[in-house]
Enzyme design. Structure first.
Site, PDB file in Angstrom:
ATOM      1  CG  HIS A  84     -11.294 -84.913 -84.380  1.00  0.00           C
ATOM      2  ND1 HIS A  84     -10.983 -83.871 -83.526  1.00  0.00           N
ATOM      3  CD2 HIS A  84     -12.082 -85.749 -83.670  1.00  0.00           C
ATOM      4  CE1 HIS A  84     -11.581 -84.069 -82.370  1.00  0.00           C
ATOM      5  NE2 HIS A  84     -12.250 -85.203 -82.415  1.00  0.00           N
ATOM      6  CG  ASP A 142      -9.113 -81.324 -81.188  1.00  0.00           C
ATOM      7  OD1 ASP A 142     -10.068 -82.124 -81.193  1.00  0.00           O
ATOM      8  OD2 ASP A 142      -9.192 -80.176 -81.643  1.00  0.00           O
TER       9      ASP A 142
END
EC number: 2.7.11.-
Length: 325
Positions: free
Chosen positions: A145, A184
């Site tokens: 992430h 992301d």
């Protein structure tokens, strides 16, 4: 390691110099067979009947000479070696040069549920393409992430807690002329044991960013094709964190490392607080890392100069003490 089948091989979305140009000629019922190794075999000797050193778990590549021999076997109705060849439960055969093998060969392959694939490429062109594709397929992978951007030619992975400002920082870097690889969800693959390549974990996320208060934006449409890249080598990790007044942050340039898939990458911890120009700091960090890679370590050279100065001052003090005492 991910499970990879012959059907996955056919479905690979490879472009330009990496395209395999594959189609299935026979044995479609075996498209679910798994590929368990990135090695490739040329089964010329196995087709003659010599199978003592035959590697049946590999993808089998048949070029012009192997096909000429197959035609000879089929013409003479000597099919025993072909049947013995398929008894090894090989994952698939690939026929190069766009050649269609003899019908008896295709029929036996179908009976044994072994896929026979064809490519219009020559053996010399096809083999390195297949090797590259399978090396990537069997390389260890991890999804992180974060945000991956290219800054001054260097792949920079931005990490940090949710809401710390990773996407906003990346957006500011893009506005300054740098490039987005993925926001992301970063899929990182380790190839050759020490090269980390990052890209989007899913095609649908490509070139999109989530900015709180703004929503999902398409970087390609807003900033143009020059603001995006499909993949990039990860060469620097920057961890953004909320400013902690009780924490002692690095002020002299320590060489800290961050481990990804067994590879150690330089990492910087950058505290975030109002008034700090984080994009400019990251730009400078990327340029400084490039300097280090070219053999110029600013903090290291500064430390050496300080030590030399201290040694010089100590020697000077001792000299003066000895002279006047």
């Amino acid at each position: 390691m991910k499970q990879f089948t012959i059907l996955d091989l056919l479905d690979l979305d490879l472009k330009d110099q990496n395209r395999l140009y594959l189609k299935c000629l026979s044995g479609r019922s075996g498209l679910g067979r798994k590929i368990v190794t990135s090695d490739i075999s040329r089964p010329g000797l196995a087709l003659t009947g010599f199978t003592e050193m035959f590697e049946g778990k590999r993808v089998q590549l048949l070029g012009k000479s192997e096909n000429a021999y197959l035609k000879k076997l089929c013409k003479e109705n000597k099919l025993e070696n072909i049947r013995k060849f398929f008894e090894y439960n090989i994952p698939c055969c690939v026929i190069t040069h766009g050649i269609v093998p003899p019908e008896p060969f295709l029929k036996i392959a179908k009976e044994c549920n072994c896929p026979i694939l064809q490519t219009t490429l020559s053996s010399a062109d096809f083999m390195p393409r297949l090797v590259r594709a399978m090396l990537e397929m069997f390389s260890p992978q991890v999804i992180i992430h974060g945000v991956l951007v290219e800054v001054s030619g260097l792949g920079v992975l931005l990490l940090g807690d949710s809401g710390v400002g990773k996407s906003e920082t990346a957006l500011a870097l893009i506005e300054k002329g740098h490039k987005l690889i993925v926001d992301d969800s970063v899929e990182i693959t380790c190839s050759n044991g020490n090269i980390l390549m990052g890209k989007s974990s899913t095609e649908i996320l490509n070139h999109h960013m989530e900015i709180r208060g703004l929503g999902i934006i398409n970087i390609k449409e807003i900033f143009g094709i020059r603001a995006i890249m499909k993949s990039k080598r990860v060469q620097l990790v920057v961890k953004l964190e909320e400013w902690n007044s009780s924490k002692n942050y690095d002020r002299i340039g320590k060489d800290e490392k961050y481990e990804i898939l067994g590879v150690h990458v330089p990492i910087l911890e950058i505290p975030v607080k109002p008034g700090r120009n984080i994009p400019t700091i990251i730009e400078t960090a990327a340029l400084n890392e490039r300097l280090k890679r070219s053999g110029h370590n600013s903090s290291g050279e500064f430390n050496k100069n300080i030590i030399k100065w201290l040694e010089h001052e100590n020697a000077r003090t001792k000299y003066m003490e000895n002279r006047f005492n």
